[in-house]
Design a protein around this motif. Structure first.
Motif, mmCIF file in Angstrom:
data_model
loop_
_atom_site.group_PDB
_atom_site.id
_atom_site.type_symbol
_atom_site.label_atom_id
_atom_site.label_comp_id
_atom_site.label_asym_id
_atom_site.label_seq_id
_atom_site.Cartn_x
_atom_site.Cartn_y
_atom_site.Cartn_z
ATOM 1 N N CYS A 99 84.871 -0.570 -79.120
ATOM 2 C CA CYS A 99 85.906 0.468 -79.087
ATOM 3 C C CYS A 99 86.761 0.376 -77.827
ATOM 4 O O CYS A 99 87.247 1.383 -77.313
ATOM 5 N N THR A 100 86.947 -0.852 -77.310
ATOM 6 C CA THR A 100 87.787 -1.045 -76.133
ATOM 7 C C THR A 100 89.244 -1.224 -76.547
ATOM 8 O O THR A 100 89.549 -1.431 -77.723
ATOM 9 N N ALA A 101 90.132 -1.165 -75.568
ATOM 10 C CA ALA A 101 91.575 -1.224 -75.831
ATOM 11 C C ALA A 101 91.999 -2.484 -76.568
ATOM 12 O O ALA A 101 92.932 -2.452 -77.379
ATOM 13 N N SER A 102 91.301 -3.592 -76.335
ATOM 14 C CA SER A 102 91.698 -4.838 -77.005
ATOM 15 C C SER A 102 91.491 -4.765 -78.521
ATOM 16 O O SER A 102 92.024 -5.580 -79.258
ATOM 17 N N MET A 103 90.732 -3.792 -78.991
ATOM 18 C CA MET A 103 90.509 -3.612 -80.441
ATOM 19 C C MET A 103 91.626 -2.791 -81.087
ATOM 20 O O MET A 103 91.551 -2.481 -82.277
ATOM 21 N N GLY A 104 92.651 -2.452 -80.331
ATOM 22 C CA GLY A 104 93.726 -1.598 -80.835
ATOM 23 C C GLY A 104 94.255 -1.987 -82.197
ATOM 24 O O GLY A 104 94.426 -1.151 -83.078
ATOM 25 N N SER A 105 94.495 -3.275 -82.405
ATOM 26 C CA SER A 105 95.054 -3.716 -83.683
ATOM 27 C C SER A 105 93.983 -3.901 -84.763
ATOM 28 O O SER A 105 94.312 -4.097 -85.930
ATOM 29 N N TYR A 106 92.701 -3.813 -84.397
ATOM 30 C CA TYR A 106 91.619 -4.046 -85.360
ATOM 31 C C TYR A 106 90.808 -2.795 -85.701
ATOM 32 O O TYR A 106 90.158 -2.749 -86.730
ATOM 33 N N ILE A 107 90.823 -1.801 -84.832
ATOM 34 C CA ILE A 107 89.873 -0.705 -84.970
ATOM 35 C C ILE A 107 90.100 0.121 -86.240
ATOM 36 O O ILE A 107 89.136 0.521 -86.896
ATOM 37 N N ALA A 108 91.324 0.352 -86.619
ATOM 38 C CA ALA A 108 91.584 1.127 -87.838
ATOM 39 C C ALA A 108 91.045 0.391 -89.066
ATOM 40 O O ALA A 108 90.406 0.996 -89.933
ATOM 41 N N ILE A 136 76.929 2.613 -83.940
ATOM 42 C CA ILE A 136 76.860 2.469 -82.488
ATOM 43 C C ILE A 136 78.236 2.005 -82.003
ATOM 44 O O ILE A 136 78.700 0.928 -82.377
ATOM 45 N N ALA A 137 78.872 2.855 -81.206
ATOM 46 C CA ALA A 137 80.150 2.500 -80.585
ATOM 47 C C ALA A 137 79.843 1.959 -79.195
ATOM 48 O O ALA A 137 78.920 2.433 -78.537
ATOM 49 N N TYR A 138 80.578 0.949 -78.771
ATOM 50 C CA TYR A 138 80.369 0.448 -77.410
ATOM 51 C C TYR A 138 81.691 0.079 -76.758
ATOM 52 O O TYR A 138 82.684 -0.186 -77.438
ATOM 53 N N ARG A 139 81.676 0.108 -75.439
ATOM 54 C CA ARG A 139 82.833 -0.306 -74.648
ATOM 55 C C ARG A 139 82.382 -1.325 -73.611
ATOM 56 O O ARG A 139 82.040 -2.444 -73.958
ATOM 57 N N ASP A 140 82.354 -0.945 -72.331
ATOM 58 C CA ASP A 140 81.992 -1.896 -71.292
ATOM 59 C C ASP A 140 81.222 -1.197 -70.180
ATOM 60 O O ASP A 140 81.156 0.029 -70.122
ATOM 61 N N HIS A 141 80.646 -2.009 -69.300
ATOM 62 C CA HIS A 141 79.886 -1.496 -68.160
ATOM 63 C C HIS A 141 80.836 -1.094 -67.034
ATOM 64 O O HIS A 141 81.896 -1.687 -66.880
ATOM 65 N N PRO A 142 80.422 -0.106 -66.216
ATOM 66 C CA PRO A 142 81.207 0.193 -65.015
ATOM 67 C C PRO A 142 81.175 -1.010 -64.070
ATOM 68 O O PRO A 142 80.197 -1.747 -64.083
ATOM 69 N N PRO A 143 82.128 -1.270 -63.297
ATOM 70 C CA PRO A 143 83.315 -0.472 -63.035
ATOM 71 C C PRO A 143 84.474 -0.749 -64.001
ATOM 72 O O PRO A 143 85.506 -0.109 -63.919
ATOM 73 N N GLN A 144 84.304 -1.687 -64.934
ATOM 74 C CA GLN A 144 85.391 -2.001 -65.863
ATOM 75 C C GLN A 144 85.733 -0.810 -66.767
ATOM 76 O O GLN A 144 86.869 -0.643 -67.165
ATOM 77 N N ASP A 145 84.747 -0.018 -67.120
ATOM 78 C CA ASP A 145 84.972 1.139 -67.985
ATOM 79 C C ASP A 145 84.044 2.252 -67.547
ATOM 80 O O ASP A 145 82.838 2.027 -67.379
ATOM 81 N N SER A 146 84.578 3.429 -67.360
ATOM 82 C CA SER A 146 83.757 4.549 -66.897
ATOM 83 C C SER A 146 83.528 5.600 -67.984
ATOM 84 O O SER A 146 82.902 6.622 -67.722
ATOM 85 N N THR A 147 84.023 5.373 -69.196
ATOM 86 C CA THR A 147 83.858 6.378 -70.257
ATOM 87 C C THR A 147 82.433 6.370 -70.811
ATOM 88 O O THR A 147 81.755 7.384 -70.796
ATOM 89 N N PHE A 148 81.983 5.237 -71.328
ATOM 90 C CA PHE A 148 80.614 5.074 -71.811
ATOM 91 C C PHE A 148 80.348 3.597 -72.033
ATOM 92 O O PHE A 148 81.267 2.807 -72.200
ATOM 93 N N VAL A 149 79.077 3.236 -72.035
ATOM 94 C CA VAL A 149 78.693 1.865 -72.364
ATOM 95 C C VAL A 149 78.421 1.799 -73.860
ATOM 96 O O VAL A 149 79.026 1.004 -74.580
ATOM 97 N N THR A 150 77.511 2.643 -74.345
ATOM 98 C CA THR A 150 77.239 2.742 -75.788
ATOM 99 C C THR A 150 77.085 4.209 -76.167
ATOM 100 O O THR A 150 76.702 5.038 -75.340
ATOM 101 N N LYS A 151 77.370 4.510 -77.416
ATOM 102 C CA LYS A 151 77.119 5.835 -78.007
ATOM 103 C C LYS A 151 76.434 5.578 -79.346
ATOM 104 O O LYS A 151 77.002 4.956 -80.240
ATOM 105 N N VAL A 152 75.207 6.065 -79.470
ATOM 106 C CA VAL A 152 74.406 5.839 -80.670
ATOM 107 C C VAL A 152 74.409 7.091 -81.530
ATOM 108 O O VAL A 152 74.112 8.187 -81.047
ATOM 109 N N HIS A 153 74.737 6.916 -82.797
ATOM 110 C CA HIS A 153 74.660 7.992 -83.791
ATOM 111 C C HIS A 153 73.583 7.569 -84.771
ATOM 112 O O HIS A 153 73.761 6.622 -85.536
#
Length: 193
Positions: free
Chosen positions: A75-84, A110-127
């Protein structure tokens, strides 16, 4: 990135094909096992029993394999054109598998992004697992394409989380990864780790 890895396949086709091949092969195995069972003797009046609706439903559920289906998505920004398209593909699979009634299925996201310091929102979110397509739709709506920082992402962290889920012992376990970047640690240029 995805187009370079699979130039002749669309994301939707690739994910659906992977999932349905496993389900269909398992159904074929079960049908083969049933045909090998010895035939039952003729029914006597004393042997006839009327099953309750609950018992019949339980028997039907036992006929079909258990399937635990996990979706992991970058779910990082580079997925902008693919996420939908990724979200749409996940929901298509969820709804088709659920409506086919060919498996006792549960879904996890499971949504994931990146590790800090590259991303501070979350690393993974498990549902955790659900049997309801509406819950999956709700999970998917929580995340847009944002964050990240360097090229590789927290792919291995999401795979680790997938290994820790509460899978059913007898279930067929399928993990579908939707990504446009490799994991950290492979020596890719721009890897912050």
């Amino acid at each position: 990135y995805f187009d370079d890895w699979f130039p002749s396949l669309h994301l939707h086709f690739f994910v659906c094909s992977l999932t349905f091949v496993v389900i269909n092969s398992r159904s074929a195995q079960m049908a083969s096992q049933k045909s090998k069972q010895p035939a039952k003797s003729a029914n006597n009046d004393d042997e006839k029993k009327v099953e309750s609706t609950a018992t019949a439903a339980q028997n039907k559920q036992k006929e079909y394999p258990e399937l635990d289906l996990v979706f992991l998505m970058d779910c990082t920004a580079s997925m902008g054109s693919y996420i939908a398209k990724g979200k749409e593909s996940i929901m298509n699979i969820v709804e088709k598998v659920k409506s086919s009634e060919k498996a006792d299925v549960r879904f996890c996201y499971i949504a994931y992004r990146d590790h800090p310091p590259q991303d501070s929102t979350f690393v993974t979110k498990v549902h955790d697992f659900t049997t309801k397509p509406q819950s999956m739709r709700s999970y998917l709506s929580l995340y847009g394409a944002e964050g990240g920082g360097d090229g590789p992402e927290a792919v291995t962290a999401s795979l680790h989380d997938a290994l820790q889920l509460s899978y059913r012992k007898q279930a067929i376990k399928i993990c579908v990864l939707i990504a446009d970047a490799p994991p950290h640690g492979l020596g890719c240029s721009g890897d912050g780790f």
